[in-house]
Write a protein that holds these residues in place. Structure first.
Motif, short mmCIF file in Angstrom:
data_model
loop_
_atom_site.label_atom_id
_atom_site.label_comp_id
_atom_site.label_asym_id
_atom_site.label_seq_id
_atom_site.Cartn_x
_atom_site.Cartn_y
_atom_site.Cartn_z
N PRO A 1 0.96 -1.29 0.21
CA PRO A 1 0.20 -0.01 0.22
C PRO A 1 0.79 1.25 -0.05
CG PRO A 1 -0.01 -0.88 2.21
CD PRO A 1 0.74 -2.04 1.22
N ARG A 2 2.07 1.27 0.36
CA ARG A 2 3.26 2.33 0.70
C ARG A 2 4.18 1.99 -0.07
NH1 ARG A 2 1.63 0.99 5.64
NH2 ARG A 2 0.08 2.33 6.81
N PRO A 3 4.80 2.70 -1.03
CA PRO A 3 5.87 2.58 -1.68
C PRO A 3 7.11 2.23 -0.78
CG PRO A 3 4.96 4.48 -2.70
CD PRO A 3 4.34 4.34 -1.29
N VAL A 4 7.94 1.14 -1.04
CA VAL A 4 8.95 0.55 -0.17
C VAL A 4 10.11 -0.06 -1.17
CG1 VAL A 4 7.67 0.63 2.09
CG2 VAL A 4 7.79 -1.35 0.57
N VAL A 5 11.22 0.16 -0.61
CA VAL A 5 12.32 -0.54 -1.12
C VAL A 5 12.31 -2.11 -0.60
CG1 VAL A 5 14.90 -0.68 -1.42
CG2 VAL A 5 13.81 1.56 -1.57
N THR A 6 12.37 -2.84 -1.78
CA THR A 6 11.91 -4.53 -1.16
C THR A 6 13.31 -5.23 -1.64
OG1 THR A 6 10.87 -4.97 -3.30
CG2 THR A 6 9.78 -4.38 -1.29
N GLU A 7 14.15 -4.52 -2.41
CA GLU A 7 15.27 -5.36 -2.73
C GLU A 7 16.46 -4.32 -3.10
OE1 GLU A 7 15.43 -9.07 -5.68
OE2 GLU A 7 16.00 -7.19 -6.86
N LEU A 8 17.58 -4.66 -2.65
CA LEU A 8 18.97 -3.85 -3.02
C LEU A 8 19.77 -4.94 -3.90
CD1 LEU A 8 20.68 -1.11 -2.31
CD2 LEU A 8 21.56 -2.50 -0.35
N PHE B 1 19.81 -8.31 -2.14
CA PHE B 1 19.36 -8.65 -0.74
C PHE B 1 17.92 -8.10 -0.74
CE2 PHE B 1 24.03 -6.97 -0.30
CZ PHE B 1 24.53 -8.21 0.09
N PRO B 2 17.06 -9.11 -0.32
CA PRO B 2 15.87 -8.87 -0.23
C PRO B 2 15.69 -8.05 1.17
CG PRO B 2 15.98 -11.17 -0.56
CD PRO B 2 17.45 -10.81 -0.47
N CYS C 1 18.01 -1.04 -7.13
CA CYS C 1 17.05 -1.46 -6.13
C CYS C 1 15.61 -1.61 -6.86
CB CYS C 1 16.71 -0.31 -5.01
SG CYS C 1 16.03 1.21 -5.56
N THR C 2 14.64 -2.53 -5.96
CA THR C 2 13.53 -2.54 -6.66
C THR C 2 12.56 -1.92 -5.56
OG1 THR C 2 13.89 -4.73 -7.63
CG2 THR C 2 11.61 -4.23 -7.00
N VAL C 3 11.64 -0.96 -6.01
CA VAL C 3 10.67 -0.47 -4.94
C VAL C 3 9.26 -1.04 -5.52
CG1 VAL C 3 9.37 1.73 -4.52
CG2 VAL C 3 11.91 1.57 -5.12
N MET D 1 17.42 -11.54 8.38
CA MET D 1 18.54 -11.59 8.52
C MET D 1 19.49 -11.59 7.11
SD MET D 1 19.40 -11.01 11.72
CE MET D 1 21.07 -11.31 11.25
N VAL D 2 20.39 -10.88 6.97
CA VAL D 2 21.28 -11.00 5.68
C VAL D 2 22.72 -11.48 6.48
CG1 VAL D 2 22.34 -9.96 3.72
CG2 VAL D 2 19.78 -9.51 4.52
N ASP D 3 23.05 -12.68 6.33
CA ASP D 3 24.31 -13.09 6.86
C ASP D 3 25.32 -12.89 5.85
OD1 ASP D 3 24.04 -13.98 9.74
OD2 ASP D 3 22.53 -15.26 8.72
N LEU D 4 26.16 -11.81 5.79
CA LEU D 4 27.26 -11.88 4.78
C LEU D 4 28.67 -12.36 5.51
CD1 LEU D 4 26.94 -8.13 4.43
CD2 LEU D 4 26.05 -9.62 3.07
#
Length: 416
Positions: free
Chosen positions: A45-52, A65-66, A129-131, A411-414
């Motif tokens: 419902p609101r624009p958000v960045v979902t992927e970098l 990165f999701p 990115c993906t928005v 979590m994004v484990d690098l």
């Protein structure tokens, strides 16, 4: 129309090859190099960045990165946590109208590790990115030349495999790129030069009339991306700047949180509920008894914040608190407030209820003990669960170990 845009982008593919060695993610690649867009189960419902996406950025190569409502980056030193957050912050700056020099003050630090310059001594980096939002997922990809001159050499805005905007560097002697965006109707595509130091997507609302279906599609996609990128608050509390009393101001928290006392003055008088929640959190995050948070503000004089220690006990000025306590209070305040209290510039044409603020916090748990980190995670889950705030942060292994067991934390484990 798609073929025309593909041809426009394809003529400059050599410039992108000079920047990195994975061309399928470059802004100049056509639909064949595009990942198929997944059908969203339910649109945001609101624009958000979902992927970098960091195709070639610092230590990252072909990294995707999701991003969820609460995303934590973890990993050993040198794994690229700070680089990932810096990429997001740079995209946010460009979406807000910053020039490249402001978004990338040290562009050489973003050049991929072991990148070799081409015959013209050019090196650079790629990110995107993906928005997601009311119009569905929209992809933004950038190729930036860092050496010998900082400039954008390619940009692509696309949706469902269709390129809406493509820019390319045609003449290195000019400080502009050739842009082509979808128009539709008899024209098909509009071409015009755009500056090579600004995000073309952010300029489209000033250049596109919106009189055709194609133009409206371009405008809707561009505006969704810009709205999401503008609603970002990079936060790095600096205890050394938070101890002194500050002049009274408008009460909007800055990124370094140096004016924390002035913001507490405002929340105490204008938002009693959130101020009470912050005082409750302070009982967990600060040593000793805490009855409340107060301010001392002589008429026309500087504002100082204090911890109320209860009846019969002298108050403690924030200047006497430890660095971890100050960082805790500042981050708790950020998580419990919103755009009206933070120094961000969201899109004025949309109601705040139609926007989601994203907080970026590198070193989120720096200087905090286990109890303070756990309380901030609790506040983050509470606030992010409501949908009006999102958090993307880098944390140490102690906080990461706790967060891995919590539902609602991505979590994004690098470096694993």
């Amino acid at each position: 129309m798609d073929a025309t845009l593909d041809a426009t982008a394809g003529r400059t593919s050599a410039a992108v090859v000079a920047l990195a060695d994975t061309p399928t993610d470059s802004p100049e690649a056509g639909p064949a190099g595009e990942r198929p867009a997944a059908e969203p189960v339910q649109r945001q419902p609101r624009p958000v960045v979902t992927e970098l996406r960091l195709s070639a950025f610092g230590p990252h190569r072909s990294a995707v990165f999701p991003l969820g409502p609460l995303t934590l980056f973890a990993g050993p030193s040198g794994s690229g946590k700070s680089q990932a957050l810096a990429a997001y912050e740079a995209l946010a700056g460009l979406g807000s109208g910053a020039v490249l020099e402001e978004a990338f003050p040290d562009p050489r630090a973003r050049i991929p590790d072991r990148a070799v310059p081409d015959a013209q001594r050019r090196r650079g980096f790629r990110l995107g990115c993906t928005v997601d939002g009311p119009v569905g997922p929209v992809r933004l990809d950038l190729a930036v030349q860092a050496e010998p001159t900082l400039r954008i050499v390619g940009e692509r805005l696309s949706q469902d495999g269709q390129i809406l905007l493509a820019t390319a560097l045609r003449d290195p002697g000019r400080r502009s790129v050739q842009a082509a965006w979808l128009t539709g109707g008899a024209i098909g595509v509009t071409r015009a030069p755009l500056p090579d130091d600004r995000l073309g997507t952010a300029l489209l609302p000033l250049r596109v009339a919106g009189s055709t279906a194609g133009q409206r599609q371009v405008l809707d996609a561009a505006e969704q991306v810009v709205v999401a990128l503008r609603a970002v608050f990079p936060c790095d509390p600096r205890p050394d700047r938070m101890r002194a009393a500050v002049p009274p101001g408008e009460g909007r928290l800055r990124g370094d949180c140096a004016n924390l006392a002035d913001v507490l003055r405002r929340t105490r008088s204008e938002c009693g509920t959130r101020h009470a929640l912050l005082a409750e959190a302070a009982r967990t995050g600060c040593a000793g008894p805490v009855a409340g948070l107060g301010v001392r503000a002589p008429a026309g004089g500087p504002v100082a914040a204090v911890l109320d220690r209860g009846s019969g006990r002298p108050a403690t000025e924030l200047a006497r608190l430890g660095a971890g306590e100050l960082r805790f209070l500042a981050l708790a305040l950020v998580l419990l407030t919103g755009p009206g209290v933070l120094a961000v510039d969201p899109a004025a044409e949309l109601l705040s209820a139609r926007q989601a603020l994203t907080v970026l916090a590198d070193g989120f748990d720096r200087g905090l003990d286990r109890r303070q980190s756990a309380e901030l995670l609790r506040l983050a889950l509470l606030s992010c669960g409501r949908g009006h705030i999102r958090l993307v942060a880098a944390v140490g292994e102690g906080t990461a170990a706790t967060a891995r067991d919590l539902a609602g934390v991505a979590m994004v484990d690098l470096g694993a």
